[in-house]
Design a protein around this motif. Structure first.
Motif, PDB file in Angstrom:
ATOM      1  N   ILE A  18      35.646  28.604  41.090  1.00  0.00           N
ATOM      2  CA  ILE A  18      36.656  28.924  40.077  1.00  0.00           C
ATOM      3  C   ILE A  18      36.371  30.285  39.453  1.00  0.00           C
ATOM      4  O   ILE A  18      37.253  31.148  39.358  1.00  0.00           O
ATOM      5  CB  ILE A  18      36.689  27.829  38.999  1.00  0.00           C
ATOM      6  CG1 ILE A  18      37.143  26.500  39.609  1.00  0.00           C
ATOM      7  CG2 ILE A  18      37.603  28.234  37.843  1.00  0.00           C
ATOM      8  CD1 ILE A  18      37.056  25.314  38.667  1.00  0.00           C
ATOM      9  N   ALA A  19      35.123  30.498  39.041  1.00  0.00           N
ATOM     10  CA  ALA A  19      34.760  31.760  38.392  1.00  0.00           C
ATOM     11  C   ALA A  19      34.932  32.938  39.342  1.00  0.00           C
ATOM     12  O   ALA A  19      35.347  34.026  38.928  1.00  0.00           O
ATOM     13  CB  ALA A  19      33.318  31.690  37.880  1.00  0.00           C
ATOM     14  N   HIS A  20      34.620  32.738  40.615  1.00  0.00           N
ATOM     15  CA  HIS A  20      34.745  33.837  41.587  1.00  0.00           C
ATOM     16  C   HIS A  20      36.213  34.216  41.787  1.00  0.00           C
ATOM     17  O   HIS A  20      36.544  35.404  41.869  1.00  0.00           O
ATOM     18  CB  HIS A  20      34.123  33.425  42.917  1.00  0.00           C
ATOM     19  CG  HIS A  20      33.960  34.563  43.869  1.00  0.00           C
ATOM     20  ND1 HIS A  20      33.006  35.545  43.704  1.00  0.00           N
ATOM     21  CD2 HIS A  20      34.650  34.900  45.002  1.00  0.00           C
ATOM     22  CE1 HIS A  20      33.110  36.425  44.682  1.00  0.00           C
ATOM     23  NE2 HIS A  20      34.088  36.058  45.483  1.00  0.00           N
ATOM     24  N   CYS A  21      37.081  33.241  41.851  1.00  0.00           N
ATOM     25  CA  CYS A  21      38.512  33.532  41.994  1.00  0.00           C
ATOM     26  C   CYS A  21      39.046  34.277  40.779  1.00  0.00           C
ATOM     27  O   CYS A  21      39.809  35.248  40.912  1.00  0.00           O
ATOM     28  CB  CYS A  21      39.290  32.232  42.194  1.00  0.00           C
ATOM     29  SG  CYS A  21      39.067  31.460  43.800  1.00  0.00           S
ATOM     30  N   VAL A  22      38.650  33.839  39.587  1.00  0.00           N
ATOM     31  CA  VAL A  22      39.096  34.512  38.365  1.00  0.00           C
ATOM     32  C   VAL A  22      38.554  35.937  38.327  1.00  0.00           C
ATOM     33  O   VAL A  22      39.259  36.880  37.950  1.00  0.00           O
ATOM     34  CB  VAL A  22      38.647  33.718  37.121  1.00  0.00           C
ATOM     35  CG1 VAL A  22      38.977  34.478  35.843  1.00  0.00           C
ATOM     36  CG2 VAL A  22      39.317  32.344  37.101  1.00  0.00           C
ATOM     37  N   TRP A  23      37.303  36.114  38.725  1.00  0.00           N
ATOM     38  CA  TRP A  23      36.717  37.456  38.773  1.00  0.00           C
ATOM     39  C   TRP A  23      37.480  38.359  39.734  1.00  0.00           C
ATOM     40  O   TRP A  23      37.811  39.503  39.405  1.00  0.00           O
ATOM     41  CB  TRP A  23      35.248  37.350  39.202  1.00  0.00           C
ATOM     42  CG  TRP A  23      34.613  38.677  39.474  1.00  0.00           C
ATOM     43  CD1 TRP A  23      34.251  39.625  38.549  1.00  0.00           C
ATOM     44  CD2 TRP A  23      34.263  39.217  40.755  1.00  0.00           C
ATOM     45  NE1 TRP A  23      33.693  40.726  39.183  1.00  0.00           N
ATOM     46  CE2 TRP A  23      33.684  40.496  40.537  1.00  0.00           C
ATOM     47  CE3 TRP A  23      34.355  38.745  42.064  1.00  0.00           C
ATOM     48  CZ2 TRP A  23      33.228  41.304  41.579  1.00  0.00           C
ATOM     49  CZ3 TRP A  23      33.893  39.539  43.102  1.00  0.00           C
ATOM     50  CH2 TRP A  23      33.338  40.806  42.853  1.00  0.00           C
ATOM     51  N   TYR A  25      40.564  38.198  40.716  1.00  0.00           N
ATOM     52  CA  TYR A  25      41.917  38.506  40.263  1.00  0.00           C
ATOM     53  C   TYR A  25      41.925  39.531  39.129  1.00  0.00           C
ATOM     54  O   TYR A  25      42.753  40.450  39.117  1.00  0.00           O
ATOM     55  CB  TYR A  25      42.622  37.233  39.815  1.00  0.00           C
ATOM     56  CG  TYR A  25      44.042  37.483  39.362  1.00  0.00           C
ATOM     57  CD1 TYR A  25      45.031  37.852  40.270  1.00  0.00           C
ATOM     58  CD2 TYR A  25      44.391  37.384  38.016  1.00  0.00           C
ATOM     59  CE1 TYR A  25      46.329  38.107  39.859  1.00  0.00           C
ATOM     60  CE2 TYR A  25      45.686  37.628  37.595  1.00  0.00           C
ATOM     61  CZ  TYR A  25      46.651  38.001  38.516  1.00  0.00           C
ATOM     62  OH  TYR A  25      47.934  38.261  38.100  1.00  0.00           O
ATOM     63  N   PHE A  26      41.012  39.375  38.167  1.00  0.00           N
ATOM     64  CA  PHE A  26      41.025  40.276  37.017  1.00  0.00           C
ATOM     65  C   PHE A  26      40.234  41.565  37.250  1.00  0.00           C
ATOM     66  O   PHE A  26      40.440  42.548  36.553  1.00  0.00           O
ATOM     67  CB  PHE A  26      40.487  39.558  35.773  1.00  0.00           C
ATOM     68  CG  PHE A  26      41.454  38.570  35.188  1.00  0.00           C
ATOM     69  CD1 PHE A  26      42.589  38.998  34.521  1.00  0.00           C
ATOM     70  CD2 PHE A  26      41.235  37.212  35.315  1.00  0.00           C
ATOM     71  CE1 PHE A  26      43.495  38.097  33.984  1.00  0.00           C
ATOM     72  CE2 PHE A  26      42.128  36.290  34.775  1.00  0.00           C
ATOM     73  CZ  PHE A  26      43.264  36.739  34.112  1.00  0.00           C
ATOM     74  N   ARG A  27      39.351  41.546  38.226  1.00  0.00           N
ATOM     75  CA  ARG A  27      38.548  42.746  38.469  1.00  0.00           C
ATOM     76  C   ARG A  27      39.236  43.722  39.415  1.00  0.00           C
ATOM     77  O   ARG A  27      39.100  44.947  39.287  1.00  0.00           O
ATOM     78  CB  ARG A  27      37.172  42.345  39.041  1.00  0.00           C
ATOM     79  CG  ARG A  27      36.304  43.525  39.480  1.00  0.00           C
ATOM     80  CD  ARG A  27      35.987  44.445  38.312  1.00  0.00           C
ATOM     81  NE  ARG A  27      35.220  45.611  38.761  1.00  0.00           N
ATOM     82  CZ  ARG A  27      35.753  46.741  39.214  1.00  0.00           C
ATOM     83  NH1 ARG A  27      37.083  46.866  39.290  1.00  0.00           N
ATOM     84  NH2 ARG A  27      34.993  47.744  39.580  1.00  0.00           N
ATOM     85  N   PHE A  28      39.996  43.219  40.382  1.00  0.00           N
ATOM     86  CA  PHE A  28      40.609  44.065  41.399  1.00  0.00           C
ATOM     87  C   PHE A  28      42.130  43.885  41.387  1.00  0.00           C
ATOM     88  O   PHE A  28      42.633  42.836  40.982  1.00  0.00           O
ATOM     89  CB  PHE A  28      40.057  43.724  42.778  1.00  0.00           C
ATOM     90  CG  PHE A  28      38.562  43.831  42.876  1.00  0.00           C
ATOM     91  CD1 PHE A  28      37.946  45.063  42.987  1.00  0.00           C
ATOM     92  CD2 PHE A  28      37.767  42.693  42.840  1.00  0.00           C
ATOM     93  CE1 PHE A  28      36.564  45.174  43.061  1.00  0.00           C
ATOM     94  CE2 PHE A  28      36.380  42.785  42.917  1.00  0.00           C
ATOM     95  CZ  PHE A  28      35.779  44.032  43.027  1.00  0.00           C
TER      96      PHE A  28
END
Length: 239
Positions: A18-23, A25-28
């Protein structure tokens, strides 16, 4: 500052996914479908709609936790407003950064008059729990009128050339706006940009002031903080 990771109860995917997907999306500048594809390459089958729900549910929590870990904001604030097009209509994104370029707060509003400036000043002081020594803005008259009502004891400098720091802070937002082909609603823009302005800068240290080894060390520290506030461990590399 200590923070408790959000609850993942009821979610069948582990926190690190979950955290990796959120990262991602918001990082790139990625779409939900592109995040879905990147996760599939790692052997994780998750739908883009699930990624969207995760970003809505956890993005703001992660951003708030990162903000609580930031040092006290500087005493010189740069404020700037730019227009954003939402469903064919012109709206305004108000942003404040301190002298070190740290994003203090953002607010999407329909206007850029005195009432809008006053609303942003009040939101900014509430979010930071502080009052600056100096406020730097462009020459929009609304700033001066609102400043006299909300923080009359604070020095106000209105000069276009002094506000490049705030103007430069809008560049990542413009990049995402183009990638998303615009925002669909004022509320949607506020929700996305509030989370985005908390997460994205965390992974954007001042690279030009570091050599390669210093940058790697700083990024390792920032990923450790991310893992702590999300309650996850980093996903293993497929390389």
């Amino acid at each position: 500052m200590a923070s408790t990771p959000p609850s993942y109860r009821g979610h069948r995917y582990p926190p690190e996914v979950i955290a990796h997907c959120v990262w991602l999306y918001f990082r790139f500048p990625l779409s939900f479908r592109e995040v879905e594809e990147l996760m599939l390459e790692r052997g994780v089958v998750v739908s883009y709609e699930t990624v969207r729900r995760w970003c809505l549910k956890f993005g703001q929590d992660y951003a708030n936790a990162l903000r609580r870990r930031r040092p006290r904001p500087g005493d010189k604030w740069h404020l700037e407003e730019v227009f954003v097009t939402i469903q064919g209509r012109q709206r305004y994104l108000w942003r404040a950064v301190d002298q070190d370029g740290n994003v203090l707060d953002i607010l999407v509003q329909n206007r850029r008059d005195k009432a809008a400036a006053r609303r942003f000043f009040k939101k900014l002081m509430k979010a930071t729990r502080s009052v600056p020594r100096v406020v730097v803005t462009d020459k929009l008259r609304s700033y001066g009128a609102a400043h006299l009502q909300v923080m009359p004891s604070v020095e106000h400098r209105a000069h276009k050339g002094l506000n490049n720091r705030a103007e430069n802070s809008h560049q990542p937002t413009r990049q995402r706006e183009r990638a998303m082909k615009g925002f669909r609603s004022v509320g949607g823009a506020q929700r996305f940009l509030s989370a985005f302005s908390g997460i994205s800068p965390h992974f954007r240290p001042r690279r030009h002031l570091m050599n390669a080894s210093e940058h790697r060390l700083e990024m390792t520290l920032r990923f450790t903080i991310w893992d702590h506030i999300t309650g996850s461990t980093s996903l293993p590399s497929t390389a």
